[in-house]
Motif scaffolding. Sequence first.
Motif, short mmCIF file in Angstrom:
data_model
loop_
_atom_site.label_atom_id
_atom_site.label_comp_id
_atom_site.label_asym_id
_atom_site.label_seq_id
_atom_site.Cartn_x
_atom_site.Cartn_y
_atom_site.Cartn_z
N GLU A 207 -0.45 10.38 11.16
CA GLU A 207 -1.93 9.75 10.55
C GLU A 207 -1.41 8.75 9.67
O GLU A 207 -2.23 7.62 9.60
CB GLU A 207 -2.34 10.78 9.61
N PHE A 208 -0.32 8.65 8.97
CA PHE A 208 0.09 7.39 8.11
C PHE A 208 0.48 6.27 8.93
O PHE A 208 0.28 5.12 8.71
CB PHE A 208 1.44 7.72 7.29
N VAL B 91 -0.44 1.69 5.19
CA VAL B 91 0.57 2.14 4.09
C VAL B 91 1.91 1.88 4.49
O VAL B 91 2.48 2.13 5.64
CB VAL B 91 0.46 3.76 3.84
N GLN C 207 -5.58 6.85 -8.85
CA GLN C 207 -6.14 6.02 -8.12
C GLN C 207 -5.35 5.11 -7.20
O GLN C 207 -4.77 4.50 -7.67
CB GLN C 207 -7.40 5.33 -8.95
N LYS D 152 0.87 -1.04 0.19
CA LYS D 152 0.09 0.09 -0.10
C LYS D 152 0.87 1.21 -0.07
O LYS D 152 2.05 1.28 0.86
CB LYS D 152 -0.75 -0.04 1.32
N THR E 135 -2.52 3.76 9.35
CA THR E 135 -2.80 3.24 8.33
C THR E 135 -2.00 2.06 7.95
O THR E 135 -1.08 1.78 8.62
CB THR E 135 -2.98 4.08 6.87
N GLY F 118 1.40 5.58 0.29
CA GLY F 118 0.99 6.88 0.63
C GLY F 118 1.58 8.04 0.00
O GLY F 118 2.82 7.70 -0.65
N VAL G 282 -3.95 5.12 -4.24
CA VAL G 282 -2.85 5.41 -3.41
C VAL G 282 -3.59 6.30 -2.38
O VAL G 282 -4.64 7.08 -2.59
CB VAL G 282 -1.82 6.36 -3.97
N GLU G 283 -3.04 6.54 -1.13
CA GLU G 283 -3.68 6.95 0.05
C GLU G 283 -2.95 8.52 0.09
O GLU G 283 -1.88 8.67 0.69
CB GLU G 283 -3.33 6.27 1.07
N LYS H 171 -2.55 12.05 1.53
CA LYS H 171 -2.65 13.11 2.68
C LYS H 171 -2.05 14.50 2.37
O LYS H 171 -0.95 14.57 1.79
CB LYS H 171 -2.16 12.56 3.91
#
Length: 352
Positions: free
Chosen positions: A313-314, A319, A287, A272, A317, A274, A289-290, A292
């Motif tokens: 924050e990561f 990620v 699309q 995953k 997750t 980020g 990917v996370e 922030k």
Amino acid sequence: METIIRQVREDSINKEVISEASKVLQEGGIVAIPTETVYGLAGDALSSEVSHKIYEAKGRPSDNPLIVHISSVDDLYKLAKKVPEEALKLADKYWPGPLTMVLEKSELVPDTITGGLSTVAIRMPNNKIVLDLISESGIYLAAPSANTSGKPSPTTAEHVIADLSGKIDMIIDGGKVGIGIESTIVDLTSEVPVILRPGFITKKDLEEVVGDVEIDKAILQKNSNKGFVPKAPGMKYKHYAPKADMAIVLGDDDVVIDKINQLAQDKMKECKVGIIATTQTADKYIQGVEVKIVGSRENEATIANGLYSVLREFDKTDVEFIYSEGFVEDELGQAIMNRLFKAAGHNVMDLR
Ligand code: AMP
Ligand code: MG
């Protein structure tokens, strides 16, 4: 240990909480405090026993000295062997505020908080809760950032709770901090003042008051193996790191976005991904990917303020790899990039 947590706001200070925290400090306890830069983990700076507790709670190497927080310029004369003219001028202009000065230490300061150095780092923070606490307790506060050593510094009480709950006596929740990165550190023990850690008060700000100022060369390099050893002992450690691996891509916005998209496309096959982006660029990524947002490119202060929160924050997750955009290394940008380079373990792709 049960950690007492109390909420206080700077604009309506609850005196009972200040008294409660003072008592904890006077009895040799350690208390997390909000400051305008990041949250600090505070204890009696003149007690070796207390400094051991601080190092232990943070898991910090004990050769990494602590900054002493004071509430009046007069305190300088107690903690420093001599107080140079520049220190008074800088204090006059920037205290209380995000500036730490390194001076020759007085006998009063124990070696345990200076990591054995003959100098001491001193700051007057711009936070009324802390200034009241120092005045009321009569205790100078040794206060490193209130995070587990190596992790991003805490900018909210929640960050402190996540790292230190159960390990310290008390946490004062003063809300989200204003600045979000640590103080500028300037060494005033040499002929020309030297910036050991860039921060919100920039080289230009310092030069306005004291003339020429140098920057410790070791702190801005992108690769950590160029042979410079930072003068501030703490600057050599891995720091601010999120759990995920991280890389920074430098260059013009469009070039960086294309490159990150390309790299992310590949990386997504393994894990995953980020991306640390800005208000201006967040919608330009592929699309899956996370993404922030750390802040706005139109206001660097928002980026400084959001940096540690985004990294934390990561951590919440799944990620496993983060690509970050870079920022111009001017003024405040220097402080931001210094933290980003470290968070990424100096893993940088420079397309400029
Ligand atoms: P922190 O407490 O997490 O904000 O980190 C404090 C920083 O100040 C570390 O990088 C220390 O190495 C640095 N520091 C503290 N005291 C001194 C000193 N006497 N000389 C040089 N750097 C210092
Ligand atoms: Mg720190």
